[in-house]
Design a protein around this motif. Structure first.
Motif, PDB file in Angstrom:
ATOM      1  N   ASP A  58     -22.016  36.624 -30.551  1.00  0.00           N
ATOM      2  CA  ASP A  58     -21.833  37.369 -29.305  1.00  0.00           C
ATOM      3  C   ASP A  58     -22.127  38.850 -29.521  1.00  0.00           C
ATOM      4  O   ASP A  58     -22.813  39.494 -28.712  1.00  0.00           O
ATOM      5  N   ALA A  59     -21.614  39.383 -30.621  1.00  0.00           N
ATOM      6  CA  ALA A  59     -21.851  40.794 -30.938  1.00  0.00           C
ATOM      7  C   ALA A  59     -23.327  41.040 -31.249  1.00  0.00           C
ATOM      8  O   ALA A  59     -23.884  42.079 -30.884  1.00  0.00           O
TER       9      ALA A  59
ATOM     10  N   LEU B 280     -18.144  45.362 -35.627  1.00  0.00           N
ATOM     11  CA  LEU B 280     -17.571  44.021 -35.555  1.00  0.00           C
ATOM     12  C   LEU B 280     -18.341  43.052 -36.446  1.00  0.00           C
ATOM     13  O   LEU B 280     -17.745  42.282 -37.221  1.00  0.00           O
TER      14      LEU B 280
ATOM     15  N   ASN C  40     -15.690  32.273 -37.746  1.00  0.00           N
ATOM     16  CA  ASN C  40     -15.750  33.215 -36.625  1.00  0.00           C
ATOM     17  C   ASN C  40     -17.193  33.534 -36.243  1.00  0.00           C
ATOM     18  O   ASN C  40     -17.513  34.650 -35.825  1.00  0.00           O
TER      19      ASN C  40
ATOM     20  N   GLU D 139     -18.945  32.499 -33.722  1.00  0.00           N
ATOM     21  CA  GLU D 139     -19.184  32.729 -32.288  1.00  0.00           C
ATOM     22  C   GLU D 139     -19.040  34.208 -31.946  1.00  0.00           C
ATOM     23  O   GLU D 139     -19.859  34.776 -31.203  1.00  0.00           O
ATOM     24  N   ALA D 140     -18.009  34.851 -32.503  1.00  0.00           N
ATOM     25  CA  ALA D 140     -17.815  36.286 -32.264  1.00  0.00           C
ATOM     26  C   ALA D 140     -18.957  37.092 -32.860  1.00  0.00           C
ATOM     27  O   ALA D 140     -19.425  38.079 -32.263  1.00  0.00           O
TER      28      ALA D 140
ATOM     29  N   SER E 187     -20.607  46.963 -31.766  1.00  0.00           N
ATOM     30  CA  SER E 187     -21.076  45.631 -32.153  1.00  0.00           C
ATOM     31  C   SER E 187     -21.396  45.580 -33.640  1.00  0.00           C
ATOM     32  O   SER E 187     -21.081  44.598 -34.326  1.00  0.00           O
TER      33      SER E 187
END
Length: 421
Positions: free
Chosen positions: A50-51, A16, A44, A46-47, A13
């Motif tokens: 999430d991470a 990322l 980006n 949202e990614a 995570s």
């Protein structure tokens, strides 16, 4: 929980997130000039978020896995101690004494606020362990992003005013209330009543105290920005699809949400219901451009609503039902049902509790804490989707849950109810 698996989640995570941050030329740091990671928006994002959720949850689980029994329980108990230390900082305005750019000695802070230097150092160093302030050099303190927020933004002052005046004392007396009254559904048999030695509900107390009313109104206006941002409410329900309709904002305080919705959906008319004194305050701050579409109506939400045969009506209850036990919520919903006709709707915006262990651990911690806050204040509760369905069925078998949505990256959900034959 496996040590290697959790560690891998943290590493993956982090990699990322670092790549996304580098791509967008953004850096994370506890220093005050850097952004709040929860507020970051880019293509980006949202990614990234999430991470961030996965890493935070894995880190929490690692702490639990590696903590000894005594360490774990002491850490839990000491959370309340740290909250009390934060109250010292807030009450004596310690964040405002620290320059936003640079540092200051403990001795100079003590001179500014009239407290002992050694005490100031103890308070500050306790908060430093939680990321509030930092010590760049021995004997000196400077801001972090968290402490700078306390010094520069208004919402912490509004929130802490309520938490330290009513919230924390009520929480400390939940067990006393349960000992005295058991699992009572009554809103005047809660920790709040023990703490303040009163048989009045918190709402009755507010109704008799204009200063407290104003404080609570400010709180509702303030927390709307982070408990349930307006964009999640806009995306969580098809307001535009209502057409020429009336939205009745039940117990809508000063109308802060109705004002925002009215600005986005010009075809809708809004009626904000609350205590008479609150309505007067809301009318006084209503912008001129909304005075034809937003009006205030003194109304007790336990009294029956009146049907409107001419227009579609949506009864909107935002952060209302969590203040009450199931028994009291049934009274509120039945009063709304009295005003419903076919085609009308009830829209509820509340936190939707996840089923235990199914979502983010960090988020569930926050929501479960809010649930205990509601128990302390009024014997209210936060509810899961299943609990909302059960509650609606208790209130009236003709009332059905048409839809439940929880927008991405939001702790707030929207529950839509319809009346069936």
């Amino acid at each position: 929980m496996d040590l290697i698996e959790l560690s891998n989640t943290v590493s993956e995570s982090a990699r990322l997130m670092s790549g996304i941050l580098e791509e967008n030329k953004v850096k994370l740091s506890p220093d005050p000039q850097y952004p709040d990671p929860s507020s970051l928006t880019f293509p980006n994002a949202e990614a990234f978020h999430d991470a961030r959720t996965q890493l935070r949850d894995a880190a929490l689980r690692l702490v639990y896995l590696l903590s000894g029994n005594h360490e774990a329980f002491r850490s839990i108990q000491y959370n309340f101690v740290v909250s009390s230390v934060l109250e010292i900082a807030w009450r004596f305005k310690l964040p405002q004494t620290v320059p936003l750019d640079g540092c200051i000695s403990y001795e100079d802070i003590a001179a500014k606020v009239g407290l002992d230097k050694a005490l100031i150092e103890r308070v500050m160093q306790t908060l430093i362990t939680r990321g509030v302030f930092q010590q760049p050099d021995p004997g000196h303190v400077s801001h972090t992003r968290l402490s700078a927020t306390l010094a520069t933004e208004q919402w912490p002052d509004v929130l802490f005013n309520v938490i330290y005046r009513w919230g924390n004392p009520a929480i400390m007396h939940i067990a006393d209330a349960l000992t005295k009254w058991g699992a009572s559904p009554k809103p005047n048999e809660a920790g709040y009543n023990i703490a303040l030695n009163t048989d009045k509900t918190i709402w009755e107390s507010l109704d008799q105290n204009q200063v407290a009313q104003e404080t609570f109104g400010k709180l509702m206006n303030t927390v709307s920005s982070f408990l349930g941002p307006i964009d999640t409410l806009i995306s969580g329900y098809d307001w535009a699809g209502l057409g020429d309709a009336i939205v009745v904002d039940v117990a809508g305080s000063l109308g802060h949400i109705s004002r925002k919705l009215a600005a986005h959906f010009p075809q809708l008319e809004f009626i904000v219901q609350d205590y008479e004194g609150v309505c007067r305050q809301g009318e006084a701050i209503l912008p001129a451009e909304l005075q034809g579409r937003v009006r205030f109506q003194p109304h007790n939400m336990f009294e029956l609503q009146q049907k409107n045969p001419e227009k579609k009506v949506v009864y909107f209850l935002r952060l209302i039902l969590h203040d009450w036990s199931d028994e009291e919520c049934c009274r509120i919903l039945r009063a709304v049902v009295a005003g419903l006709k076919q085609g009308d709707r009830v829209v509820i915006q509340e936190h939707i509790l996840p089923e235990s262990g199914t979502g983010s651990l960090f988020v569930e911690q926050l929501l479960r804490t809010l649930d205990m806050n509601m128990l302390a204040a009024t014997n209210g509760q936060e509810r899961s989707a299943a609990q909302f369905r059960h509650l609606v069925g208790m209130a009236d078998p003709r009332l059905k849950v048409a839809n439940i949505t929880t927008p991405a990256n939001s702790n707030m959900g929207v529950v839509e109810l319809a009346l069936e034959d």
